[in-house]
Design a protein around this motif. Structure first.
Motif, PDB file in Angstrom:
ATOM      1  N   SER A 132       0.809  -0.943  -0.088  1.00 37.22           N
ATOM      2  CA  SER A 132       0.302  -0.080  -0.332  1.00 37.22           C
ATOM      3  C   SER A 132       0.563   1.320   0.225  1.00 37.22           C
ATOM      4  O   SER A 132       2.012   0.951   0.381  1.00 37.22           O
ATOM      5  N   GLY A 133      -0.180   2.571  -0.677  1.00 38.29           N
ATOM      6  CA  GLY A 133       0.970   2.916  -0.843  1.00 38.29           C
ATOM      7  C   GLY A 133       2.265   3.672  -1.529  1.00 38.29           C
ATOM      8  O   GLY A 133       1.708   2.789  -2.819  1.00 38.29           O
ATOM      9  N   THR A 134       2.985   4.272  -1.273  1.00 42.32           N
ATOM     10  CA  THR A 134       4.434   4.585  -2.543  1.00 42.32           C
ATOM     11  C   THR A 134       5.535   4.740  -2.096  1.00 42.32           C
ATOM     12  O   THR A 134       5.766   5.376  -0.859  1.00 42.32           O
ATOM     13  N   ALA A 135       6.327   3.823  -2.541  1.00 42.35           N
ATOM     14  CA  ALA A 135       7.611   3.554  -2.051  1.00 42.35           C
ATOM     15  C   ALA A 135       8.821   3.918  -2.776  1.00 42.35           C
ATOM     16  O   ALA A 135       8.271   4.201  -4.068  1.00 42.35           O
ATOM     17  N   VAL A 136      10.098   4.489  -2.375  1.00 43.47           N
ATOM     18  CA  VAL A 136      11.344   5.130  -3.452  1.00 43.47           C
ATOM     19  C   VAL A 136      12.347   4.129  -2.847  1.00 43.47           C
ATOM     20  O   VAL A 136      12.408   4.154  -1.520  1.00 43.47           O
ATOM     21  N   LEU A 137      12.552   3.322  -3.958  1.00 45.62           N
ATOM     22  CA  LEU A 137      14.251   2.690  -3.434  1.00 45.62           C
ATOM     23  C   LEU A 137      14.623   3.761  -4.872  1.00 45.62           C
ATOM     24  O   LEU A 137      15.212   3.979  -6.020  1.00 45.62           O
ATOM     25  N   MET A 138      16.638   3.261  -3.492  1.00 46.88           N
ATOM     26  CA  MET A 138      17.660   4.006  -4.235  1.00 46.88           C
ATOM     27  C   MET A 138      18.578   2.979  -3.788  1.00 46.88           C
ATOM     28  O   MET A 138      18.621   2.317  -3.334  1.00 46.88           O
ATOM     29  N   LEU A 139      19.024   3.301  -5.642  1.00 41.85           N
ATOM     30  CA  LEU A 139      20.203   1.408  -5.904  1.00 41.85           C
ATOM     31  C   LEU A 139      20.915   2.781  -6.514  1.00 41.85           C
ATOM     32  O   LEU A 139      20.869   3.300  -7.275  1.00 41.85           O
ATOM     33  N   GLY A 140      22.016   3.031  -5.391  1.00 42.60           N
ATOM     34  CA  GLY A 140      23.559   4.179  -5.481  1.00 42.60           C
ATOM     35  C   GLY A 140      22.599   5.203  -6.011  1.00 42.60           C
ATOM     36  O   GLY A 140      22.209   5.800  -5.277  1.00 42.60           O
ATOM     37  N   HIS A 141      22.741   6.276  -7.194  1.00 39.92           N
ATOM     38  CA  HIS A 141      22.289   7.131  -7.688  1.00 39.92           C
ATOM     39  C   HIS A 141      20.736   7.252  -8.211  1.00 39.92           C
ATOM     40  O   HIS A 141      20.754   8.712  -8.078  1.00 39.92           O
ATOM     41  N   PRO A 159      24.220  -0.451  -3.315  1.00 40.06           N
ATOM     42  CA  PRO A 159      23.669   0.432  -2.372  1.00 40.06           C
ATOM     43  C   PRO A 159      22.522   0.860  -2.043  1.00 40.06           C
ATOM     44  O   PRO A 159      22.133   1.195  -3.651  1.00 40.06           O
ATOM     45  N   HIS A 160      21.854   0.448  -1.252  1.00 43.29           N
ATOM     46  CA  HIS A 160      20.514   0.931  -1.323  1.00 43.29           C
ATOM     47  C   HIS A 160      20.145   1.154  -0.251  1.00 43.29           C
ATOM     48  O   HIS A 160      20.054   0.624   0.765  1.00 43.29           O
ATOM     49  N   ALA A 161      18.859   1.748  -0.875  1.00 45.02           N
ATOM     50  CA  ALA A 161      17.663   2.316   0.457  1.00 45.02           C
ATOM     51  C   ALA A 161      16.131   2.203   0.320  1.00 45.02           C
ATOM     52  O   ALA A 161      15.904   2.753  -1.231  1.00 45.02           O
ATOM     53  N   ILE A 162      14.918   1.926   0.998  1.00 42.33           N
ATOM     54  CA  ILE A 162      13.826   1.889   0.902  1.00 42.33           C
ATOM     55  C   ILE A 162      13.076   3.250   1.755  1.00 42.33           C
ATOM     56  O   ILE A 162      13.242   2.979   2.740  1.00 42.33           O
ATOM     57  N   GLY A 163      12.184   3.429   1.121  1.00 43.92           N
ATOM     58  CA  GLY A 163      11.253   4.542   2.146  1.00 43.92           C
ATOM     59  C   GLY A 163       9.815   4.687   1.629  1.00 43.92           C
ATOM     60  O   GLY A 163       9.796   4.530   0.158  1.00 43.92           O
ATOM     61  N   GLU A 165       7.557   7.396   0.099  1.00 41.44           N
ATOM     62  CA  GLU A 165       7.449   9.501  -1.100  1.00 41.44           C
ATOM     63  C   GLU A 165       6.500   9.896   0.046  1.00 41.44           C
ATOM     64  O   GLU A 165       7.002  10.900  -0.098  1.00 41.44           O
ATOM     65  N   THR A 166       5.008   9.891  -0.006  1.00 43.05           N
ATOM     66  CA  THR A 166       4.968  11.315   0.687  1.00 43.05           C
ATOM     67  C   THR A 166       3.893  10.638   2.070  1.00 43.05           C
ATOM     68  O   THR A 166       3.361  11.954   3.023  1.00 43.05           O
ATOM     69  N   GLY A 167       3.446  10.233   1.872  1.00 44.09           N
ATOM     70  CA  GLY A 167       2.913   8.951   3.624  1.00 44.09           C
ATOM     71  C   GLY A 167       3.283   8.100   3.801  1.00 44.09           C
ATOM     72  O   GLY A 167       4.309   7.160   2.887  1.00 44.09           O
ATOM     73  N   PRO A 168       2.709   7.098   4.827  1.00 47.45           N
ATOM     74  CA  PRO A 168       2.880   6.047   4.538  1.00 47.45           C
ATOM     75  C   PRO A 168       2.780   4.684   3.460  1.00 47.45           C
ATOM     76  O   PRO A 168       1.652   4.798   3.106  1.00 47.45           O
ATOM     77  N   CYS A 169       3.707   3.950   3.317  1.00 49.67           N
ATOM     78  CA  CYS A 169       3.356   2.644   2.616  1.00 49.67           C
ATOM     79  C   CYS A 169       3.764   1.476   3.265  1.00 49.67           C
ATOM     80  O   CYS A 169       4.902   1.316   4.640  1.00 49.67           O
ATOM     81  N   GLU A 170       3.672   0.143   3.046  1.00 51.28           N
ATOM     82  CA  GLU A 170       3.834  -0.940   3.633  1.00 51.28           C
ATOM     83  C   GLU A 170       4.520  -1.933   2.288  1.00 51.28           C
ATOM     84  O   GLU A 170       4.133  -1.197   1.506  1.00 51.28           O
TER      85      GLU A 170
END
Length: 197
Positions: A132-141, A159-163, A165-170
């Motif tokens: 649910s929601g919208t996630a952002v996946l960062m892979l390097g740049h 290198p990676h991280a996920i979070g 975007e504008t509100g909670p996501c699962e």
């Protein structure tokens, strides 16, 4: 032969036929792949010939499975309860067939770090889907926007991280043994926030 042996025998025969049919193969085609006669294979599937270990191994290989999977029986512990990590907002299930694998459900509220120095990199692979929601996946740049039902799979040496975007996501993530270990080490060392493990 006991009732349990008869049940296993019947189950294996049904699996052989079901796997053959799922591949779209005739008796003749599977028999050829397993170096058996078509009549022998037919009698094995129909219970008119005893199951021999050497033939089961050959049939398992021809059907691209293992002998263990072919003879596996249901257990009483089919249902698995998650372990809950309320500090990190995670639910984790271990995959019984491969204890090195784990499935994690996590609620994310913060955006991922943009700085690659704050991202994780470790051996392994990860797969995730946004529930649910919208996630952002960062892979390097690179930045990937993942909406509900979008999935991503990537090698974790990037290198990676996920979070969020504008509100909670699962998200629901699947981690191989190496990826899980990498995240466990990072969690202990105060690594980047918002990674899905």
């Amino acid at each position: 032969m006991t009732q349990e042996d008869d049940d296993l025998d019947s189950l294996v025969r049904k699996r052989l036929r079901a796997l053959r049919v799922a591949q779209g193969w005739s008796l003749e085609e599977l028999a050829s792949r397993a170096h058996l006669s078509q009549s022998s294979l037919s009698r094995i599937e129909n219970g008119q010939r005893r199951l021999a270990l050497d033939q089961l191994v050959t049939l398992a290989r021809a059907l691209d499975t293992t002998l263990d999977q072919l003879v596996e029986t249901a257990t009483d512990d089919v249902v698995t309860s998650p372990t809950i990590d309320s500090v990190h907002g995670r639910m984790r299930w271990t995959v019984k067939a491969d204890p090195g694998m784990s499935v994690v459900r996590q609620r994310l509220t913060d955006p991922p770090p943009e700085n690659p120095a704050r991202m994780r990199a470790h051996p392994g692979r990860e797969w995730l889907v946004v529930l649910s929601g919208t996630a952002v996946l960062m892979l390097g740049h690179r930045r990937y926007r993942l909406e509900t039902n979008h999935a991503a799979e990537f090698p974790t040496m990037l290198p990676h991280a996920i979070g969020a975007e504008t509100g909670p996501c699962e998200i629901l993530g699947i981690f191989d043994r190496d990826a899980r270990r990498g995240h466990q080490r990072d969690d202990g060392d105060g690594g980047a926030q918002n990674a899905p493990e």
